[in-house]
Design a protein around this motif. Structure first.
Motif, short mmCIF file in Angstrom:
data_model
loop_
_atom_site.label_atom_id
_atom_site.label_comp_id
_atom_site.label_asym_id
_atom_site.label_seq_id
_atom_site.Cartn_x
_atom_site.Cartn_y
_atom_site.Cartn_z
N THR A 31 0.84 -1.19 0.00
CA THR A 31 0.00 0.00 0.00
C THR A 31 0.88 1.24 0.00
N PRO A 32 0.70 2.10 -0.99
CA PRO A 32 1.50 3.33 -0.96
C PRO A 32 1.10 4.18 0.25
N PRO A 33 2.05 4.81 0.92
CA PRO A 33 1.73 5.62 2.10
C PRO A 33 0.68 6.66 1.80
N GLU A 34 0.60 7.13 0.58
CA GLU A 34 -0.37 8.16 0.22
C GLU A 34 -1.80 7.70 0.44
N LEU A 35 -2.00 6.38 0.44
CA LEU A 35 -3.36 5.85 0.59
C LEU A 35 -3.64 5.36 2.01
N LEU A 93 -15.78 9.49 8.08
CA LEU A 93 -14.73 8.67 7.45
C LEU A 93 -14.14 9.41 6.25
N ASP A 94 -15.00 10.09 5.48
CA ASP A 94 -14.51 10.87 4.35
C ASP A 94 -13.59 12.01 4.82
N GLN A 95 -13.97 12.63 5.92
CA GLN A 95 -13.16 13.73 6.44
C GLN A 95 -11.80 13.25 6.95
N ILE A 96 -11.80 12.02 7.50
CA ILE A 96 -10.52 11.45 7.96
C ILE A 96 -9.58 11.34 6.76
N VAL A 97 -10.12 10.86 5.64
CA VAL A 97 -9.32 10.75 4.42
C VAL A 97 -8.87 12.14 3.95
N ALA A 98 -9.81 13.08 3.98
CA ALA A 98 -9.53 14.39 3.41
C ALA A 98 -8.59 15.23 4.27
N GLN A 99 -8.78 15.17 5.60
CA GLN A 99 -8.04 16.10 6.46
C GLN A 99 -6.72 15.56 7.01
N ILE A 100 -6.70 14.28 7.33
CA ILE A 100 -5.50 13.76 8.01
C ILE A 100 -4.40 13.49 6.99
N PRO A 101 -3.21 14.00 7.27
CA PRO A 101 -2.11 13.78 6.31
C PRO A 101 -1.73 12.31 6.25
N HIS A 102 -1.26 11.89 5.09
CA HIS A 102 -0.79 10.50 4.99
C HIS A 102 0.58 10.39 5.65
N PRO A 103 0.95 9.19 6.04
CA PRO A 103 2.27 9.02 6.68
C PRO A 103 3.40 9.25 5.68
N VAL A 104 4.52 9.67 6.22
CA VAL A 104 5.69 9.91 5.38
C VAL A 104 6.87 9.14 5.97
N GLY A 105 7.61 8.44 5.15
CA GLY A 105 8.78 7.74 5.66
C GLY A 105 9.68 7.36 4.49
#
Lengths: 414, 614
Positions: free
Chosen positions: B11-15, B184-196
């Motif tokens: 899974t790409p971190p972006e998702l 759930l949609d807002q979680i996707v929209a607002q929370i940044p994806h992890p970066v590593g």
């Protein structure tokens, strides 16, 4: 006087049959018969004995068999037949008989004598047997007492309770204090030994009230005095009054003071304690029937709710007179339930009972841990030193009698 | 609901979105989590067990979550499938460190507040913790279906706390499901994806570790850099211990083995270790063949703050208690204990806990899961005593408190946050004053709600602070606190003596000004609780050799039942047997028989440890 609530136990067989182990020592120990007469004219507020007024009994009368004053003797004699069958030919003649209640003297003397005759027919009476009945001072006459004596009774125990009117009123005892003196005189005239029962620690009773009662009792010159602390039993009117705060119970220390006073006054008057709550003019005047309870002897209890003990088996009859009558009418034992004592239970009972009496408990009976506890009990002033050292017996001091539970626990602790 | 879930390890971190829910108990976190599991298709409605995430009975009954877990849920938003990792956080003051690690595993947090009650102190404390960790906060008001809900009022309160517009505050009902899909949609929209860095040596942070009877320790991790793969050897960076990865996977909502875990992913590891101490919360996991140079930071050894003696009521249960503690320890890295002997209570263990709730939970589990009857002594904190000669003594039990020659005593203090309706400000100030508190600040969250910040001795909180606070504010106040170092204080040990014999279980270390009232309270209480003996029993409270309070239990003079005829014997013997059983539960203090009930009642003092539940 069995308490009205029965303990839990194992079921008793319809035949009343006992295990052979219980019957093994039958011939070698005294046999007593207790006869419970469950009738009273009124119920006193403190009493939780298994007893019924005639109104209560008639209210419960259904179609089945029941017993009343007229039919009681026949039912009791029927149970004597069961007793004879269960105990068999090895049963010895009876040493003591005690008729309690209730108010046995609600029955006609002739009926009481009939029951005694029944005992004589089924078992025989030993020569010199002690035959006692409890009596209410109001329900005896010189004639009825003479009739009892003529029929074989040797002793009467009168429920005096107190000589102080306000104390009697709290206890709801209806007898006229003067009747006690008349009853004692009549009993003595009939050739009966006389014991009086007293109760101390009634709410509102002062130490002086108690002294007055003791002195009044002594003035009757009884052969024997029993004095009990009033116990508030669950389910009595008194218990309800105490719970509602209408009556305040005295503190334990009040009872201790009154016990000590009783022992002092009675001993000074020449009566000697021989059990925690019993004093007698002489060794001969002791109630042998009761001593048998404390010595682990065998006895058969006749009547509704009566308890029995034979060879380590204790049992008790069904409580209600109607149920009792029904069992006997069906040819069955009226035993409700029983318990067969384990060795541990017999040990505990022996320590519990024999420490109550003046003969005491042989040191040799005790386990090592119990013997080891005796020195401490002597040091604490609860057990008499000389009796232990000289006679090898655990005998309670006056203080020890009041703290008998503590003593017993220390003797039976592992 | 997503049509297909994304495969772990690919899974790409972006998702990926990693989030937690910050909420007070009773504010409906579990119900909301249940609804999310259902909507994402992770659990079907029929198999839905209410409050799926809270596993242990005690948690379920108390409605609190002790151990966090992480569930991976697929969610399709605007035509794209995402993997949402919901990380459950413990909701209690004792577990602040565990909460901080759970937060550190996330990029965002749902701040869930009961629309009828508003925010509570613990939630506020966790919110501050989340803000310090730079988490994106999504404010949500729950239970909007309740008639008593005041969403406008509390939306304003939340907006004031985190900044932003009250209108942005989402409104949901976990119960009816209303508003959960938009959330759930807002979680996707607002929370940044992890970066590593996917190519760097693996680094994963342990945010929980749970002992499972069948599988050994299950460790929950969040991968920051690199990836972890099955059958690799891994290293725990704080202990340098090496283990083989027997299994790796994600929870959805049961464990599902995967081909590994990549950057930003959240899942579990099984290495076959049997003790959670070998897999510590906050530690960094790396790859043995290609280890990371530096750990992720933030690891802390759990530090017990509150101590209490645990004793079996039946002395013969001591070996069972030891065994039970050994077993509990496997699942509780913060629990410490060592054998202890008390003259009054016999053999037991002095146990260290993170706080009062931790103590309660451990005690309850011992009683419930191991069928033990226990006495726990009055909880106490740790004191550092400096003697005149400069020697220092670390006191975890009042009996270790030295006699005389004391230069100074220091005690732990906490930073406490109290939230309450403003009408109770006076009552709270008075209480904190009595409890030796110092006001550090006060803010109005809204017109009628106030936040008060105090420095308080932990010992006062451990004693009866929370109960007092609740009773003086009619239950409206909430409390949170965290350790804030030590302070020197004028503390003395009050000993309780029965017939001249000191009973360690009843002695306490208290402030000098409270010594007298403690002594009187304890002596009076014991007088009521200890039955009369055949001799007089003096009860004394003393500081050193100075007696400060005294009561007497008069000697009993009569215990015999006056009457014992044929029909009384069975009854009397049964009573004797019952008393004999009771005697077994008596503890001897010198010659004085003290019933267990007296210890229990005396130790569960007005408030005390017994009732300090939150």
């Amino acid at each position: 006087m069995p308490p009205s609530s029965l303990p839990d136990g194992d079921p008793a067989p319809a035949s009343g049959e006992l295990p052979s182990s219980a019957l093994a020592g039958l011939g070698t120990t005294d046999l007593g018969i207790y006869v419970h007469v469950p009738f009273c004219s009124v119920r006193c507020g403190y009493c939780d004995f298994n007893t019924y007024t005639l109104t209560e009994l008639s209210a419960r009368d259904g179609d089945g068999p029941s017993i009343g004053l007229d039919t009681y003797a026949a039912a009791a004699i029927a149970e004597l037949g069961v007793a004879r069958r269960v105990l068999g030919d090895a049963a010895p003649p009876v040493s003591t008989v005690f008729v309690g209640g209730g108010t046995p003297t609600m029955l006609r003397s002739a009926d009481l004598v009939r029951v005694l005759s029944g005992i004589r027919e089924h078992f025989g009476l030993r020569p010199g047997a002690e035959v006692t009945t409890e009596a209410n001072p109001d329900s005896v006459t010189p004639e009825s007492l003479a009739e009892l004596a003529a029929g074989g009774f040797t002793r009467v125990s009168l429920g005096m309770q107190s000589a102080v009117p306000h104390v009697l009123a709290t206890l709801e005892r209806t007898h006229d204090p003067d009747n006690v003196a008349r009853a004692v005189a009549a009993a003595r005239a009939a050739g009966l030994q006389v014991s009086v029962d007293l109760i101390y620690g009634t709410p509102g009773e002062s130490l002086d009230d108690w002294r007055r009662s003791l002195e009044a009792a002594l003035a009757l010159e009884p052969d024997h005095v029993s004095a009990y602390a009033l116990v508030v039993e669950e389910g009595t009117k008194l218990a309800r009054q105490v719970r509602r705060g209408e009556i305040m119970m005295p503190e334990d220390d009040d009872e201790a003071d009154k016990y000590e006073l009783a022992d002092e006054v009675l001993t000074t008057a020449g009566l000697e304690w021989y059990e925690v709550s019993n004093w007698a003019r002489s060794a001969q005047a002791r109630c042998r029937h009761n001593v048998a309870y404390w010595s682990g002897s065998n006895w058969w209890g006749i009547g509704p709710g009566a308890h029995s003990h034979v060879g380590g088996v204790r049992w008790w009859n069904v409580k209600h007179p109607a149920a009792y009558a029904a069992r006997l009418a069906a040819g069955e034992s009226p035993a409700h339930a029983r318990e067969t004592l384990t060795d541990e239970q017999r040990y505990d009972e022996t320590v519990l009972l024999t420490t109550r009496i003046t003969a005491g408990l042989p040191l040799s009976y005790l386990r090592v841990s119990g013997r080891a506890a005796v020195a401490g009990l002597i040091a604490d002033g609860l057990v008499d030193g000389p009796s232990a050292v000289r006679d090898g017996r655990v005998v309670l001091t006056r203080r020890g009698r009041l703290l008998a539970d503590t003593v017993v626990h220390r003797l039976i602790a592992p | 609901m997503a049509r297909t879930a994304l495969a772990p390890h690919a899974t790409p971190p972006e998702l990926i979105r990693n989030f937690c829910i910050i909420a007070h108990i009773d504010h409906g976190k579990s119900t909301l989590a249940d609804r999310m599991l259902q909507l994402t298709g992770v659990v079907d409605s029929r198999a839905m067990r209410a409050q799926y995430l809270d596993r242990m009975d005690i948690e379920r009954e108390r409605g609190i979550t002790i151990k966090s877990q992480a569930v991976r849920m697929p969610w399709e938003s605007a035509g794209q499938t995402y993997a949402l990792n919901m990380i459950d956080t413990p909701g209690h003051v004792d577990f602040t460190y565990e909460v901080s690690r759970s937060l550190a595993a996330c990029e965002g947090a749902v701040l869930l507040v009961d629309a009828a009650q508003g925010i509570e102190a613990q939630t506020l404390a966790n919110l501050y913790l989340a803000m310090e960790n730079d988490l994106t906060i999504i404010p949500v008001l729950n239970k909007i279906d309740l008639p008593a809900a005041q969403p406008e009022k509390y939306a304003e309160e939340l907006a004031k706390l985190i900044g932003g517009d009250p209108a942005d505050c989402l409104r949901v009902s976990g119960k009816t499901g209303e508003g959960v899909e938009p959330l759930l949609d807002q979680i996707v929209a607002q929370i940044p994806h992890p970066v590593g860095d996917p190519d760097a040596p693996a680094r994963a942070m342990i945010f929980d570790s749970v002992y499972d009877t069948y599988r050994g320790v299950v460790t929950y991790v969040r991968v920051v850099d690199g990836n972890l793969n099955p059958r690799e050897r891994i290293v725990m960076m704080s202990t340098k211990a090496t283990h083989e990865l027997l299994e790796i996977g994600v929870i959805s909502p049961e464990p599902v083995p995967s081909k590994g875990l990549g950057v930003g992913e959240v899942g579990y590891l099984i290495t076959g270790v049997k003790d959670v101490r070998q897999s510590r919360v906050g530690d960094t996991v790396t790859n043995a063949s290609k280890p990371a140079a530096r750990d992720l930071g933030g690891y802390r050894d759990p530090k017990p703050m509150v101590f209490s003696g645990l004793y079996p009521i039946d002395g013969s249960d001591y070996p069972d208690l030891r065994e039970a503690l050994d077993k509990l320890k496997l699942n509780d890295a913060a629990l410490v204990y060592e054998p202890e002997t008390s003259a009054a209570l016999g053999f037991g263990f002095r146990c260290g806990f993170l706080g009062l709730l931790h103590l309660e939970i451990v005690r309850e589990r011992l009683e419930r899961e191991f069928n033990l009857d226990l006495i726990s002594t009055q909880p106490n904190v740790v004191y550092d005593v400096t003697l005149d000669d400069g020697r220092e003594i670390h006191v975890t039990n009042p009996s270790e408190f030295p006699e005389g020659k004391i230069a100074s005593v220091s005690e732990p203090i906490v930073r406490a946050t109290i939230l309450a309706p403003s009408e109770f400000v006076g009552a709270i100030m008075e209480l904190c004053q009595q409890k030796r508190g110092q006001l550090r600040g006060m803010d109005y969250l809204s017109e009628d709600r106030v936040e008060m910040r105090y420095t308080l001795p932990l010992a006062e909180i451990v004693f009866d602070f929370f109960d007092q606070l609740k009773s003086r504010t009619r239950g409206y106040a909430s409390l949170d606190y965290e350790p804030d170092g030590d302070q020197v204080a004028d503390l003395v040990k009050v000993q309780i003596l029965l017939q001249g014999e000191s009973v360690d279980a009843f002695s306490a270390i208290v402030h000098k000004d409270k010594a007298y009232s403690y002594g009187v309270m304890m002596a009076t209480k014991l007088k009521e609780l200890i039955p009369r003996q055949q001799f007089e029993v003096p009860i004394q409270a003393a500081i050193g050799s100075r007696v400060i309070a005294r009561e007497n239990i008069r000697a009993i003079r009569k215990d015999v039942l006056a009457k014992c005829y044929g029909g009384d014997i069975s009854r009397k013997r049964k009573l004797l047997e019952k008393q004999k059983e009771g005697k077994k539960r008596m503890k001897m203090v010198g010659r004085v028989e003290v019933p267990q009930e007296a210890f229990i009642a005396a130790l569960s003092s007005d408030g005390g440890g017994e009732k300090a539940k939150k």
